[in-house]
Design a protein around this motif. Structure first.
Motif, PDB file in Angstrom:
ATOM      1  N   UNK A  34       0.856  -1.191   0.000  1.00  0.00           N
ATOM      2  CA  UNK A  34       0.000   0.000   0.000  1.00  0.00           C
ATOM      3  C   UNK A  34       0.886   1.233   0.000  1.00  0.00           C
ATOM      4  N   UNK A  35       0.467   2.220  -0.708  1.00  0.00           N
ATOM      5  CA  UNK A  35       1.211   3.477  -0.707  1.00  0.00           C
ATOM      6  C   UNK A  35       0.304   4.619  -0.280  1.00  0.00           C
ATOM      7  N   UNK A  36       0.703   5.839  -0.504  1.00  0.00           N
ATOM      8  CA  UNK A  36      -0.007   6.980   0.052  1.00  0.00           C
ATOM      9  C   UNK A  36      -1.487   7.043  -0.324  1.00  0.00           C
ATOM     10  N   UNK A  37      -1.851   6.717  -1.537  1.00  0.00           N
ATOM     11  CA  UNK A  37      -3.265   6.784  -1.937  1.00  0.00           C
ATOM     12  C   UNK A  37      -4.104   5.800  -1.123  1.00  0.00           C
ATOM     13  N   UNK A  38      -3.570   4.605  -0.881  1.00  0.00           N
ATOM     14  CA  UNK A  38      -4.292   3.605  -0.084  1.00  0.00           C
ATOM     15  C   UNK A  38      -4.412   4.065   1.361  1.00  0.00           C
ATOM     16  N   UNK A  39      -3.339   4.635   1.907  1.00  0.00           N
ATOM     17  CA  UNK A  39      -3.372   5.120   3.282  1.00  0.00           C
ATOM     18  C   UNK A  39      -4.396   6.249   3.438  1.00  0.00           C
ATOM     19  N   UNK A  40      -4.452   7.128   2.446  1.00  0.00           N
ATOM     20  CA  UNK A  40      -5.423   8.222   2.482  1.00  0.00           C
ATOM     21  C   UNK A  40      -6.843   7.668   2.499  1.00  0.00           C
ATOM     22  N   UNK A  41      -7.130   6.685   1.641  1.00  0.00           N
ATOM     23  CA  UNK A  41      -8.471   6.090   1.593  1.00  0.00           C
ATOM     24  C   UNK A  41      -8.817   5.412   2.915  1.00  0.00           C
ATOM     25  N   UNK A  42      -7.839   4.728   3.526  1.00  0.00           N
ATOM     26  CA  UNK A  42      -8.107   4.061   4.799  1.00  0.00           C
ATOM     27  C   UNK A  42      -8.409   5.076   5.899  1.00  0.00           C
ATOM     28  N   UNK A  43      -7.650   6.169   5.942  1.00  0.00           N
ATOM     29  CA  UNK A  43      -7.893   7.199   6.960  1.00  0.00           C
ATOM     30  C   UNK A  43      -9.263   7.852   6.756  1.00  0.00           C
ATOM     31  N   UNK A  44      -9.643   8.081   5.505  1.00  0.00           N
ATOM     32  CA  UNK A  44     -10.965   8.651   5.221  1.00  0.00           C
ATOM     33  C   UNK A  44     -12.066   7.684   5.655  1.00  0.00           C
ATOM     34  N   UNK A  45     -11.873   6.393   5.382  1.00  0.00           N
ATOM     35  CA  UNK A  45     -12.868   5.390   5.781  1.00  0.00           C
ATOM     36  C   UNK A  45     -13.038   5.371   7.301  1.00  0.00           C
ATOM     37  N   UNK A  46     -11.917   5.387   8.032  1.00  0.00           N
ATOM     38  CA  UNK A  46     -11.993   5.394   9.491  1.00  0.00           C
ATOM     39  C   UNK A  46     -12.690   6.650  10.004  1.00  0.00           C
ATOM     40  N   UNK A  47     -12.394   7.789   9.395  1.00  0.00           N
ATOM     41  CA  UNK A  47     -13.023   9.046   9.805  1.00  0.00           C
ATOM     42  C   UNK A  47     -14.532   9.017   9.574  1.00  0.00           C
ATOM     43  N   UNK A  48     -14.966   8.211   8.598  1.00  0.00           N
ATOM     44  CA  UNK A  48     -16.393   8.072   8.294  1.00  0.00           C
ATOM     45  C   UNK A  48     -17.038   6.920   9.053  1.00  0.00           C
ATOM     46  N   UNK A  49     -16.288   6.315   9.993  1.00  0.00           N
ATOM     47  CA  UNK A  49     -16.831   5.235  10.801  1.00  0.00           C
ATOM     48  C   UNK A  49     -16.911   3.894  10.083  1.00  0.00           C
ATOM     49  N   UNK A  50     -16.226   3.781   8.952  1.00  0.00           N
ATOM     50  CA  UNK A  50     -16.252   2.543   8.177  1.00  0.00           C
ATOM     51  C   UNK A  50     -15.157   1.586   8.666  1.00  0.00           C
ATOM     52  N   UNK A  51     -15.373   0.305   8.451  1.00  0.00           N
ATOM     53  CA  UNK A  51     -14.351  -0.690   8.781  1.00  0.00           C
ATOM     54  C   UNK A  51     -13.379  -0.816   7.618  1.00  0.00           C
ATOM     55  N   UNK A  52     -12.134  -1.144   7.943  1.00  0.00           N
ATOM     56  CA  UNK A  52     -11.135  -1.364   6.903  1.00  0.00           C
ATOM     57  C   UNK A  52     -11.285  -2.778   6.343  1.00  0.00           C
ATOM     58  N   UNK A  53     -10.814  -2.990   5.123  1.00  0.00           N
ATOM     59  CA  UNK A  53     -10.958  -4.317   4.520  1.00  0.00           C
ATOM     60  C   UNK A  53     -10.137  -5.405   5.204  1.00  0.00           C
ATOM     61  N   UNK A  54      -9.101  -5.022   5.935  1.00  0.00           N
ATOM     62  CA  UNK A  54      -8.310  -5.987   6.705  1.00  0.00           C
ATOM     63  C   UNK A  54      -7.992  -5.389   8.072  1.00  0.00           C
ATOM     64  N   UNK A  55      -7.684  -6.256   9.027  1.00  0.00           N
ATOM     65  CA  UNK A  55      -7.229  -5.822  10.341  1.00  0.00           C
ATOM     66  C   UNK A  55      -5.715  -5.653  10.245  1.00  0.00           C
ATOM     67  N   UNK A  56      -5.228  -4.446  10.431  1.00  0.00           N
ATOM     68  CA  UNK A  56      -3.800  -4.156  10.243  1.00  0.00           C
ATOM     69  C   UNK A  56      -2.939  -4.545  11.441  1.00  0.00           C
ATOM     70  N   UNK A  57      -3.535  -5.002  12.527  1.00  0.00           N
ATOM     71  CA  UNK A  57      -2.763  -5.364  13.717  1.00  0.00           C
ATOM     72  C   UNK A  57      -1.759  -6.469  13.388  1.00  0.00           C
ATOM     73  N   UNK A  58      -0.485  -6.220  13.660  1.00  0.00           N
ATOM     74  CA  UNK A  58       0.628  -7.154  13.431  1.00  0.00           C
ATOM     75  C   UNK A  58       0.825  -7.539  11.968  1.00  0.00           C
ATOM     76  N   UNK A  59       0.273  -6.750  11.051  1.00  0.00           N
ATOM     77  CA  UNK A  59       0.475  -7.009   9.630  1.00  0.00           C
ATOM     78  C   UNK A  59       1.699  -6.233   9.155  1.00  0.00           C
ATOM     79  N   UNK A  60       2.270  -6.687   8.067  1.00  0.00           N
ATOM     80  CA  UNK A  60       3.432  -6.020   7.494  1.00  0.00           C
ATOM     81  C   UNK A  60       3.005  -5.360   6.194  1.00  0.00           C
ATOM     82  N   UNK A  61       3.405  -4.098   6.018  1.00  0.00           N
ATOM     83  CA  UNK A  61       3.071  -3.377   4.791  1.00  0.00           C
ATOM     84  C   UNK A  61       4.362  -2.963   4.103  1.00  0.00           C
ATOM     85  N   UNK A  62       4.378  -3.131   2.791  1.00  0.00           N
ATOM     86  CA  UNK A  62       5.517  -2.760   1.948  1.00  0.00           C
ATOM     87  C   UNK A  62       5.077  -1.550   1.136  1.00  0.00           C
ATOM     88  N   UNK A  63       5.732  -0.417   1.361  1.00  0.00           N
ATOM     89  CA  UNK A  63       5.439   0.783   0.599  1.00  0.00           C
ATOM     90  C   UNK A  63       6.116   0.639  -0.756  1.00  0.00           C
TER      91      UNK A  63
END
Length: 92
Positions: A34-63
């Motif tokens: 995931x890169x900046x566009x994906x991070x922006x969409x995830x932050x917008x989703x959280x701000x709108x009270x939406x759930x993310x498509x995956x649980x990021x806890x203990x996950x590894x992300x490659x920019x």
């Protein structure tokens, strides 16, 4: 040079405390890209009270940044992109 450290995801915070700058690692398991566009969409989703498509806890992300795909390929070569682009989204 020391042997690379082998890790398998999920990657916990406790595991991260064992590493030092310059350590070589071999990673196996699930790694999300995931890169900046994906991070922006995830932050917008959280701000709108939406759930993310995956649980990021203990996950590894490659920019990463892909190059254009060759005809017939779903994606081109991928390489690291500037992590600083994600700094504004990382605290969320």
């Amino acid at each position: 040079m020391a042997e690379p450290i082998k890790i398998h995801t999920p990657f916990t915070e406790e595991m991260s405390k064992k590493f030092h700058i310059g350590d070589a690692v071999l990673i196996t398991g699930e790694i999300y890209a995931a890169r900046d566009a994906a991070h922006k969409k995830m932050c917008e989703a959280l701000a709108n009270g939406e759930e993310l498509p995956i649980d990021w806890h203990d996950k590894m992300v490659y920019y990463l940044g892909p190059t254009p795909a060759k005809p017939g390929d779903p994606i081109g070569s991928c390489g690291p992109t500037t992590s600083g682009r994600m700094d504004a989204y990382t605290p969320t």
